[in-house]
Design a protein around this motif. Structure first.
Motif, PDB file in Angstrom:
ATOM      1  N   LYS A  65      16.550 -11.645 -10.372  1.00  0.00           N
ATOM      2  CA  LYS A  65      16.294 -12.807  -9.490  1.00  0.00           C
ATOM      3  C   LYS A  65      14.977 -13.490  -9.854  1.00  0.00           C
ATOM      4  O   LYS A  65      14.155 -13.761  -9.004  1.00  0.00           O
ATOM      5  CB  LYS A  65      16.277 -12.393  -8.025  1.00  0.00           C
ATOM      6  CG  LYS A  65      17.510 -11.701  -7.542  1.00  0.00           C
ATOM      7  CD  LYS A  65      18.508 -12.676  -7.027  1.00  0.00           C
ATOM      8  CE  LYS A  65      19.690 -11.920  -6.473  1.00  0.00           C
ATOM      9  NZ  LYS A  65      20.449 -12.620  -5.530  1.00  0.00           N
ATOM     10  N   SER A  66      14.742 -13.702 -11.106  1.00  0.00           N
ATOM     11  CA  SER A  66      13.565 -14.363 -11.677  1.00  0.00           C
ATOM     12  C   SER A  66      12.262 -13.562 -11.564  1.00  0.00           C
ATOM     13  O   SER A  66      11.193 -14.067 -11.842  1.00  0.00           O
ATOM     14  CB  SER A  66      13.368 -15.778 -11.107  1.00  0.00           C
ATOM     15  OG  SER A  66      12.866 -15.756  -9.794  1.00  0.00           O
ATOM     16  N   ILE A  67      12.351 -12.296 -11.165  1.00  0.00           N
ATOM     17  CA  ILE A  67      11.183 -11.429 -11.053  1.00  0.00           C
ATOM     18  C   ILE A  67      11.174 -10.473 -12.249  1.00  0.00           C
ATOM     19  O   ILE A  67      12.155  -9.762 -12.481  1.00  0.00           O
ATOM     20  CB  ILE A  67      11.225 -10.619  -9.741  1.00  0.00           C
ATOM     21  CG1 ILE A  67      11.214 -11.564  -8.543  1.00  0.00           C
ATOM     22  CG2 ILE A  67      10.063  -9.634  -9.673  1.00  0.00           C
ATOM     23  CD1 ILE A  67      11.523 -10.882  -7.230  1.00  0.00           C
ATOM     24  N   PRO A  68      10.095 -10.439 -13.029  1.00  0.00           N
ATOM     25  CA  PRO A  68      10.044  -9.478 -14.142  1.00  0.00           C
ATOM     26  C   PRO A  68       9.982  -8.052 -13.609  1.00  0.00           C
ATOM     27  O   PRO A  68       9.143  -7.746 -12.750  1.00  0.00           O
ATOM     28  CB  PRO A  68       8.767  -9.855 -14.890  1.00  0.00           C
ATOM     29  CG  PRO A  68       7.940 -10.603 -13.910  1.00  0.00           C
ATOM     30  CD  PRO A  68       8.874 -11.226 -12.919  1.00  0.00           C
ATOM     31  N   ILE A  69      10.893  -7.193 -14.093  1.00  0.00           N
ATOM     32  CA  ILE A  69      10.937  -5.812 -13.583  1.00  0.00           C
ATOM     33  C   ILE A  69      10.851  -4.753 -14.686  1.00  0.00           C
ATOM     34  O   ILE A  69      10.637  -3.587 -14.381  1.00  0.00           O
ATOM     35  CB  ILE A  69      12.191  -5.562 -12.709  1.00  0.00           C
ATOM     36  CG1 ILE A  69      13.475  -5.727 -13.503  1.00  0.00           C
ATOM     37  CG2 ILE A  69      12.163  -6.443 -11.478  1.00  0.00           C
ATOM     38  CD1 ILE A  69      14.721  -5.283 -12.750  1.00  0.00           C
ATOM     39  N   ALA A  70      11.037  -5.156 -15.948  1.00  0.00           N
ATOM     40  CA  ALA A  70      10.982  -4.167 -17.034  1.00  0.00           C
ATOM     41  C   ALA A  70      10.597  -4.850 -18.339  1.00  0.00           C
ATOM     42  O   ALA A  70      10.826  -6.048 -18.517  1.00  0.00           O
ATOM     43  CB  ALA A  70      12.336  -3.477 -17.187  1.00  0.00           C
ATOM     44  N   VAL A  71      10.025  -4.059 -19.236  1.00  0.00           N
ATOM     45  CA  VAL A  71       9.636  -4.553 -20.554  1.00  0.00           C
ATOM     46  C   VAL A  71      10.165  -3.569 -21.599  1.00  0.00           C
ATOM     47  O   VAL A  71      10.204  -2.362 -21.355  1.00  0.00           O
ATOM     48  CB  VAL A  71       8.104  -4.732 -20.638  1.00  0.00           C
ATOM     49  CG1 VAL A  71       7.385  -3.433 -20.484  1.00  0.00           C
ATOM     50  CG2 VAL A  71       7.686  -5.426 -21.902  1.00  0.00           C
ATOM     51  N   ILE A  72      10.588  -4.121 -22.741  1.00  0.00           N
ATOM     52  CA  ILE A  72      11.068  -3.283 -23.846  1.00  0.00           C
ATOM     53  C   ILE A  72      10.301  -3.658 -25.107  1.00  0.00           C
ATOM     54  O   ILE A  72      10.206  -4.840 -25.447  1.00  0.00           O
ATOM     55  CB  ILE A  72      12.578  -3.491 -24.115  1.00  0.00           C
ATOM     56  CG1 ILE A  72      13.404  -3.216 -22.868  1.00  0.00           C
ATOM     57  CG2 ILE A  72      13.039  -2.602 -25.278  1.00  0.00           C
ATOM     58  CD1 ILE A  72      14.873  -3.596 -23.008  1.00  0.00           C
ATOM     59  N   GLU A  73       9.778  -2.654 -25.778  1.00  0.00           N
ATOM     60  CA  GLU A  73       9.137  -2.852 -27.064  1.00  0.00           C
ATOM     61  C   GLU A  73      10.062  -2.280 -28.135  1.00  0.00           C
ATOM     62  O   GLU A  73      10.445  -1.111 -28.080  1.00  0.00           O
ATOM     63  CB  GLU A  73       7.768  -2.165 -27.109  1.00  0.00           C
ATOM     64  CG  GLU A  73       7.028  -2.344 -28.396  1.00  0.00           C
ATOM     65  CD  GLU A  73       6.795  -3.792 -28.798  1.00  0.00           C
ATOM     66  OE1 GLU A  73       6.757  -4.049 -30.017  1.00  0.00           O
ATOM     67  OE2 GLU A  73       6.643  -4.674 -27.916  1.00  0.00           O
ATOM     68  N   ALA A  74      10.443  -3.122 -29.079  1.00  0.00           N
ATOM     69  CA  ALA A  74      11.351  -2.715 -30.156  1.00  0.00           C
ATOM     70  C   ALA A  74      10.563  -2.402 -31.418  1.00  0.00           C
ATOM     71  O   ALA A  74       9.528  -3.010 -31.681  1.00  0.00           O
ATOM     72  CB  ALA A  74      12.355  -3.832 -30.431  1.00  0.00           C
ATOM     73  N   TYR A  91       1.877  -3.514 -21.673  1.00  0.00           N
ATOM     74  CA  TYR A  91       2.496  -4.745 -21.182  1.00  0.00           C
ATOM     75  C   TYR A  91       2.934  -4.570 -19.730  1.00  0.00           C
ATOM     76  O   TYR A  91       2.743  -5.462 -18.906  1.00  0.00           O
ATOM     77  CB  TYR A  91       3.694  -5.130 -22.039  1.00  0.00           C
ATOM     78  CG  TYR A  91       3.375  -5.487 -23.472  1.00  0.00           C
ATOM     79  CD1 TYR A  91       2.080  -5.789 -23.899  1.00  0.00           C
ATOM     80  CD2 TYR A  91       4.376  -5.519 -24.429  1.00  0.00           C
ATOM     81  CE1 TYR A  91       1.802  -6.117 -25.206  1.00  0.00           C
ATOM     82  CE2 TYR A  91       4.105  -5.858 -25.751  1.00  0.00           C
ATOM     83  CZ  TYR A  91       2.823  -6.151 -26.131  1.00  0.00           C
ATOM     84  OH  TYR A  91       2.558  -6.482 -27.431  1.00  0.00           O
ATOM     85  N   ALA A  92       3.541  -3.423 -19.418  1.00  0.00           N
ATOM     86  CA  ALA A  92       3.999  -3.165 -18.046  1.00  0.00           C
ATOM     87  C   ALA A  92       2.829  -3.156 -17.074  1.00  0.00           C
ATOM     88  O   ALA A  92       2.926  -3.680 -15.956  1.00  0.00           O
ATOM     89  CB  ALA A  92       4.764  -1.843 -17.984  1.00  0.00           C
ATOM     90  N   GLU A  93       1.707  -2.597 -17.502  1.00  0.00           N
ATOM     91  CA  GLU A  93       0.522  -2.579 -16.646  1.00  0.00           C
ATOM     92  C   GLU A  93      -0.003  -3.996 -16.420  1.00  0.00           C
ATOM     93  O   GLU A  93      -0.327  -4.373 -15.300  1.00  0.00           O
ATOM     94  CB  GLU A  93      -0.561  -1.705 -17.269  1.00  0.00           C
ATOM     95  CG  GLU A  93      -1.720  -1.469 -16.342  1.00  0.00           C
ATOM     96  CD  GLU A  93      -2.698  -0.443 -16.900  1.00  0.00           C
ATOM     97  OE1 GLU A  93      -3.909  -0.684 -16.755  1.00  0.00           O
ATOM     98  OE2 GLU A  93      -2.248   0.556 -17.466  1.00  0.00           O
ATOM     99  N   ASP A  96       2.281  -5.709 -14.129  1.00  0.00           N
ATOM    100  CA  ASP A  96       2.392  -4.962 -12.878  1.00  0.00           C
ATOM    101  C   ASP A  96       3.857  -4.673 -12.539  1.00  0.00           C
ATOM    102  O   ASP A  96       4.340  -4.986 -11.451  1.00  0.00           O
ATOM    103  CB  ASP A  96       1.703  -5.714 -11.731  1.00  0.00           C
ATOM    104  CG  ASP A  96       1.490  -4.832 -10.508  1.00  0.00           C
ATOM    105  OD1 ASP A  96       1.369  -3.599 -10.682  1.00  0.00           O
ATOM    106  OD2 ASP A  96       1.466  -5.368  -9.382  1.00  0.00           O
ATOM    107  N   ILE A  97       4.543  -4.076 -13.508  1.00  0.00           N
ATOM    108  CA  ILE A  97       5.943  -3.687 -13.324  1.00  0.00           C
ATOM    109  C   ILE A  97       6.097  -2.198 -13.638  1.00  0.00           C
ATOM    110  O   ILE A  97       5.313  -1.636 -14.408  1.00  0.00           O
ATOM    111  CB  ILE A  97       6.900  -4.543 -14.181  1.00  0.00           C
ATOM    112  CG1 ILE A  97       6.533  -4.486 -15.657  1.00  0.00           C
ATOM    113  CG2 ILE A  97       6.923  -5.977 -13.679  1.00  0.00           C
ATOM    114  CD1 ILE A  97       7.455  -5.284 -16.562  1.00  0.00           C
TER     115      ILE A  97
END
Length: 161
Positions: A65-74, A91-93, A96-97
């Motif tokens: 719903k347009s809120i960033p909730i996760a990050v993936i580093e490939a 990045y998550a820090e 703030d996710i």
């Protein structure tokens, strides 16, 4: 059959990570952004000269719903599945996710920060990525969103420039 070791990081994203996200129920058009710059870069000042440093750029940011909730580093397949987790955690820090992932196309390393007392890391198969609803629940726990009213307010659409 192409050898995974000969693929670039971008190839790993296209051929393995994005399909895994889609299989888990993530919408490519509304919930997945790739190569996301989320800082402008540090400003360096030396006398009267200024320069801007490199922007932070995540390989994937996942949204609910347009809120960033996760990050993936490939990473490419010359690296282990764990190789990008420190970068993803940074990045998550910053964002703030709670959910940070690393992948080399063989699977995912999932670092869950939603339990603030005890963060956990779990290795997942490439076809076992969590659904949007699962990661939203972790985000709600991380942000202490406990009442239906808080949940309703948190899911309101917002736009940023």
């Amino acid at each position: 059959m192409t050898d995974k070791k000969s693929l670039t990081e971008r190839d790993i994203c296209t051929k393995y990570i994005t399909p895994a996200l889609q299989s888990a129920g993530w919408d490519i058009d509304t919930q997945i952004l790739e190569e996301v710059s989320f800082t402008d870069g540090r400003i360096y000042v030396k006398g009267k000269l200024t320069a801007r440093g490199v922007r932070k750029r995540a390989d994937y940011v996942l949204y609910y719903k347009s809120i960033p909730i996760a990050v993936i580093e490939a990473k490419d397949n010359h690296h282990s599945v764990k190789a990008g987790i420190q970068q993803a955690l940074g990045y998550a820090e910053t964002l703030d996710i709670p959910c940070a992932f690393s992948s080399n196309g063989d699977g995912f390393l999932f670092h869950d920060r939603s339990n603030k007392d005890q963060a956990s890391e779990t290795e997942l198969a490439i076809n076992a990525f969590p659904s949007p609803e699962t990661l939203w629940d972790k985000y709600r726990q991380f942000k202490n969103i406990v009442t239906p009213e808080q949940d309703r307010i948190s899911q309101q659409e917002y736009f940023s420039d």
